[in-house]
Design a protein around this motif. Structure first.
Motif, PDB file in Angstrom:
ATOM      1  N   GLY A  67       0.808  -1.218   0.000  1.00 38.73           N
ATOM      2  CA  GLY A  67       0.000   0.000   0.000  1.00 38.73           C
ATOM      3  C   GLY A  67       0.837   1.261   0.000  1.00 38.73           C
ATOM      4  O   GLY A  67       0.387   2.322  -0.460  1.00 38.73           O
ATOM      5  N   LEU A  68       2.082   1.171   0.514  1.00 39.03           N
ATOM      6  CA  LEU A  68       2.933   2.354   0.628  1.00 39.03           C
ATOM      7  C   LEU A  68       3.571   2.736  -0.707  1.00 39.03           C
ATOM      8  O   LEU A  68       3.775   3.932  -0.976  1.00 39.03           O
ATOM      9  CB  LEU A  68       4.024   2.097   1.670  1.00 39.03           C
ATOM     10  N   ASN A  69       3.888   1.764  -1.542  1.00 44.66           N
ATOM     11  CA  ASN A  69       4.626   2.040  -2.780  1.00 44.66           C
ATOM     12  C   ASN A  69       3.941   3.064  -3.683  1.00 44.66           C
ATOM     13  O   ASN A  69       4.589   4.004  -4.154  1.00 44.66           O
ATOM     14  CB  ASN A  69       4.899   0.743  -3.529  1.00 44.66           C
ATOM     15  N   PRO A  70       2.641   2.951  -3.987  1.00 46.36           N
ATOM     16  CA  PRO A  70       2.005   3.983  -4.827  1.00 46.36           C
ATOM     17  C   PRO A  70       1.973   5.356  -4.163  1.00 46.36           C
ATOM     18  O   PRO A  70       2.083   6.375  -4.842  1.00 46.36           O
ATOM     19  CB  PRO A  70       0.599   3.434  -5.075  1.00 46.36           C
ATOM     20  N   LEU A  71       1.848   5.392  -2.837  1.00 50.17           N
ATOM     21  CA  LEU A  71       1.866   6.676  -2.135  1.00 50.17           C
ATOM     22  C   LEU A  71       3.253   7.306  -2.230  1.00 50.17           C
ATOM     23  O   LEU A  71       3.376   8.535  -2.404  1.00 50.17           O
ATOM     24  CB  LEU A  71       1.485   6.463  -0.665  1.00 50.17           C
ATOM     25  N   ARG A  72       4.289   6.507  -2.135  1.00 50.83           N
ATOM     26  CA  ARG A  72       5.655   7.022  -2.285  1.00 50.83           C
ATOM     27  C   ARG A  72       5.870   7.590  -3.672  1.00 50.83           C
ATOM     28  O   ARG A  72       6.500   8.644  -3.840  1.00 50.83           O
ATOM     29  CB  ARG A  72       6.675   5.909  -2.035  1.00 50.83           C
ATOM     30  N   GLN A  73       5.355   6.909  -4.672  1.00 46.91           N
ATOM     31  CA  GLN A  73       5.543   7.376  -6.047  1.00 46.91           C
ATOM     32  C   GLN A  73       4.896   8.746  -6.246  1.00 46.91           C
ATOM     33  O   GLN A  73       5.465   9.629  -6.893  1.00 46.91           O
ATOM     34  CB  GLN A  73       4.951   6.358  -7.027  1.00 46.91           C
ATOM     35  N   GLN A  74       3.731   8.925  -5.667  1.00 48.17           N
ATOM     36  CA  GLN A  74       3.039  10.214  -5.798  1.00 48.17           C
ATOM     37  C   GLN A  74       3.825  11.328  -5.108  1.00 48.17           C
ATOM     38  O   GLN A  74       3.960  12.437  -5.649  1.00 48.17           O
ATOM     39  CB  GLN A  74       1.644  10.100  -5.197  1.00 48.17           C
ATOM     40  N   THR A  75       4.332  11.056  -3.910  1.00 50.80           N
ATOM     41  CA  THR A  75       5.075  12.103  -3.184  1.00 50.80           C
ATOM     42  C   THR A  75       6.404  12.398  -3.860  1.00 50.80           C
ATOM     43  O   THR A  75       6.846  13.554  -3.894  1.00 50.80           O
ATOM     44  CB  THR A  75       5.307  11.683  -1.727  1.00 50.80           C
ATOM     45  N   ARG A  76       7.073  11.404  -4.409  1.00 54.79           N
ATOM     46  CA  ARG A  76       8.347  11.608  -5.083  1.00 54.79           C
ATOM     47  C   ARG A  76       8.162  12.445  -6.344  1.00 54.79           C
ATOM     48  O   ARG A  76       8.982  13.324  -6.662  1.00 54.79           O
ATOM     49  CB  ARG A  76       8.996  10.258  -5.415  1.00 54.79           C
ATOM     50  N   THR A  77       7.077  12.182  -7.058  1.00 51.84           N
ATOM     51  CA  THR A  77       6.795  12.971  -8.263  1.00 51.84           C
ATOM     52  C   THR A  77       6.539  14.434  -7.911  1.00 51.84           C
ATOM     53  O   THR A  77       7.064  15.354  -8.557  1.00 51.84           O
ATOM     54  CB  THR A  77       5.572  12.389  -8.996  1.00 51.84           C
ATOM     55  N   ALA A  78       5.745  14.646  -6.869  1.00 51.31           N
ATOM     56  CA  ALA A  78       5.443  16.015  -6.446  1.00 51.31           C
ATOM     57  C   ALA A  78       6.698  16.714  -5.945  1.00 51.31           C
ATOM     58  O   ALA A  78       6.910  17.911  -6.209  1.00 51.31           O
ATOM     59  CB  ALA A  78       4.373  15.998  -5.363  1.00 51.31           C
ATOM     60  N   ALA A  79       7.573  15.981  -5.206  1.00 52.11           N
ATOM     61  CA  ALA A  79       8.806  16.581  -4.699  1.00 52.11           C
ATOM     62  C   ALA A  79       9.719  16.996  -5.851  1.00 52.11           C
ATOM     63  O   ALA A  79      10.366  18.052  -5.803  1.00 52.11           O
ATOM     64  CB  ALA A  79       9.521  15.607  -3.778  1.00 52.11           C
ATOM     65  N   ALA A  80       9.786  16.170  -6.903  1.00 48.66           N
ATOM     66  CA  ALA A  80      10.607  16.508  -8.064  1.00 48.66           C
ATOM     67  C   ALA A  80      10.077  17.759  -8.760  1.00 48.66           C
ATOM     68  O   ALA A  80      10.852  18.620  -9.205  1.00 48.66           O
ATOM     69  CB  ALA A  80      10.644  15.327  -9.022  1.00 48.66           C
ATOM     70  N   MET A  81       8.766  17.896  -8.853  1.00 51.30           N
ATOM     71  CA  MET A  81       8.163  19.060  -9.500  1.00 51.30           C
ATOM     72  C   MET A  81       8.381  20.327  -8.689  1.00 51.30           C
ATOM     73  O   MET A  81       8.408  21.438  -9.233  1.00 51.30           O
ATOM     74  CB  MET A  81       6.662  18.819  -9.698  1.00 51.30           C
ATOM     75  N   SER A  82       8.575  20.197  -7.384  1.00 47.39           N
ATOM     76  CA  SER A  82       8.752  21.374  -6.537  1.00 47.39           C
ATOM     77  C   SER A  82      10.158  21.938  -6.606  1.00 47.39           C
ATOM     78  O   SER A  82      10.407  23.068  -6.179  1.00 47.39           O
ATOM     79  CB  SER A  82       8.427  21.020  -5.085  1.00 47.39           C
ATOM     80  N   GLY A  83      11.101  21.140  -7.093  1.00 45.83           N
ATOM     81  CA  GLY A  83      12.486  21.572  -7.124  1.00 45.83           C
ATOM     82  C   GLY A  83      13.264  21.135  -5.898  1.00 45.83           C
ATOM     83  O   GLY A  83      14.469  21.378  -5.795  1.00 45.83           O
ATOM     84  N   LEU A  84      12.604  20.497  -4.935  1.00 41.88           N
ATOM     85  CA  LEU A  84      13.264  20.008  -3.725  1.00 41.88           C
ATOM     86  C   LEU A  84      13.446  18.490  -3.764  1.00 41.88           C
ATOM     87  O   LEU A  84      13.581  17.848  -2.731  1.00 41.88           O
ATOM     88  CB  LEU A  84      12.440  20.394  -2.483  1.00 41.88           C
ATOM     89  N   GLY A  85      13.466  17.945  -4.956  1.00 38.73           N
ATOM     90  CA  GLY A  85      13.455  16.497  -5.119  1.00 38.73           C
ATOM     91  C   GLY A  85      14.626  15.785  -4.498  1.00 38.73           C
ATOM     92  O   GLY A  85      14.468  14.734  -3.876  1.00 38.73           O
ATOM     93  N   VAL A  86      15.839  16.320  -4.620  1.00 40.94           N
ATOM     94  CA  VAL A  86      17.033  15.621  -4.134  1.00 40.94           C
ATOM     95  C   VAL A  86      16.979  15.449  -2.614  1.00 40.94           C
ATOM     96  O   VAL A  86      17.175  14.349  -2.084  1.00 40.94           O
ATOM     97  CB  VAL A  86      18.306  16.382  -4.547  1.00 40.94           C
ATOM     98  N   ALA A  87      16.697  16.553  -1.898  1.00 38.93           N
ATOM     99  CA  ALA A  87      16.659  16.484  -0.440  1.00 38.93           C
ATOM    100  C   ALA A  87      15.516  15.599   0.040  1.00 38.93           C
ATOM    101  O   ALA A  87      15.678  14.770   0.938  1.00 38.93           O
ATOM    102  CB  ALA A  87      16.525  17.881   0.139  1.00 38.93           C
ATOM    103  N   ALA A  88      14.318  15.785  -0.554  1.00 40.12           N
ATOM    104  CA  ALA A  88      13.157  14.994  -0.146  1.00 40.12           C
ATOM    105  C   ALA A  88      13.355  13.520  -0.468  1.00 40.12           C
ATOM    106  O   ALA A  88      12.947  12.643   0.302  1.00 40.12           O
ATOM    107  CB  ALA A  88      11.896  15.521  -0.818  1.00 40.12           C
TER     108      ALA A  88
END
Length: 293
Positions: A67-88
């Motif tokens: 159940g966690l894997n799809p939620l992680r994918q969504q947050t990682r995509t959003a973090a990359a779009m924010s410009g803070l992807g590396v740290a997050a």
């Protein structure tokens, strides 16, 4: 005695290796059989582990990761779009890499608890057998040796072993609780954050939406950092529990090995074989008075 009354008796001396189940005939001081006791071979660690294998993993951890894997994918995509992807992303990997299966600690808690129960049962069997069967019916040097062995050697060693099983069972219970709480904290954070980040990512083309996305990713990254710290606290608490258990194991080494050093060999924890020598039976064993029968 380990042979029927109709056959020449053979004394079973504690500490000597035996194979297969044994049946012992308990007699009074006149040689009359009081009862027969069947004794099975001691259960080995492999046998204990096999008996514990009947406990099955309920699949909590597998379902949580699924159940966690799809939620992680969504947050990682959003973090990359924010410009803070590396740290997050770094904090995401650190927080989720520390997930553990709480059943493993539950299983070990139950295993140590079962071992403690068997130890206490064995100690009680030895204690009551001596005071019910030997002490009322026999006296002499051998009976005194056996009494001292039961009181000051066997009982003490059983108590030390039981203490280790208690410490380890408590440590495994603590880890079971901490790992379960950590897993639920990680899943709860992703479950609560993923829908928000997904919505803000869809609005990120607008300047206000992008600001909100960056702000929310920052909050999410801060929460991930707190989870990493939580895991570090769990790790240090586990180290403290294991350190206490190690101190008890050091006491056990001192009790079982010469100078507490396994390289120096084991202590002699058996009775002298002379107590079972037919030529010296009367030197070691004398029936108790009739008043004790």
């Amino acid at each position: 005695m380990s042979t029927p009354p109709s056959e020449p008796g053979t004394l079973f001396v504690p500490g000597r290796p035996t194979s297969g189940p044994k049946e012992f005939y308990v007699t009074d001081s006149s040689g009359n059989v009081q009862r027969a006791v069947s004794v099975a071979p001691a259960e080995t660690a492999d046998t204990a582990a096999a008996s514990a294998a009947t406990r099955t993993d309920p699949g909590f951890f597998r379902n949580l990761v699924k159940g966690l894997n799809p939620l992680r994918q969504q947050t990682r995509t959003a973090a990359a779009m924010s410009g803070l992807g590396v740290a997050a992303l770094a904090l995401d990997v650190a927080a989720t890499l520390n997930l553990g299966n709480p059943f493993l600690f539950y299983d070990r808690r139950e295993l140590w608890k079962e071992m403690g129960g068997r130890l206490e049962s064995g100690r009680s069997d030895i204690w009551f057998s001596y005071f019910q069967d030997v002490s009322p019916n026999w006296k002499g040097h051998a009976a005194d040796l056996l009494g001292r062995r039961v009181r000051f050697n066997t009982t003490v060693l059983y108590e030390k072993l039981h203490g280790v099983t208690g410490e380890m069972s408590s440590a495994m219970h603590s880890q079971f609780k901490e790992v379960l709480e950590y897993d639920l904290s990680v899943f709860g954070l992703y479950a609560a954050t993923a829908p928000i980040l997904r919505t803000l990512a869809a609005m990120s083309a607008h300047p206000a939406g992008r600001v909100a996305l960056i702000s929310q990713v920052g909050v999410f990254a801060s929460a991930l950092g707190n989870l990493v710290k939580q895991f570090a606290d769990i790790y240090m608490a586990s180290e403290g529990d294991l350190n206490k258990a190690e101190q008890k194991l050091n006491d056990l080494r001192a009790a079982f090995f010469q100078g507490g050093d396994p390289a120096r060999g084991r202590r002699d924890l058996t009775l002298t074989p002379d107590v079972a020598d037919r030529a010296h039976v009367l030197d070691y064993w004398q029936p108790a008075s009739k008043d004790h029968q």
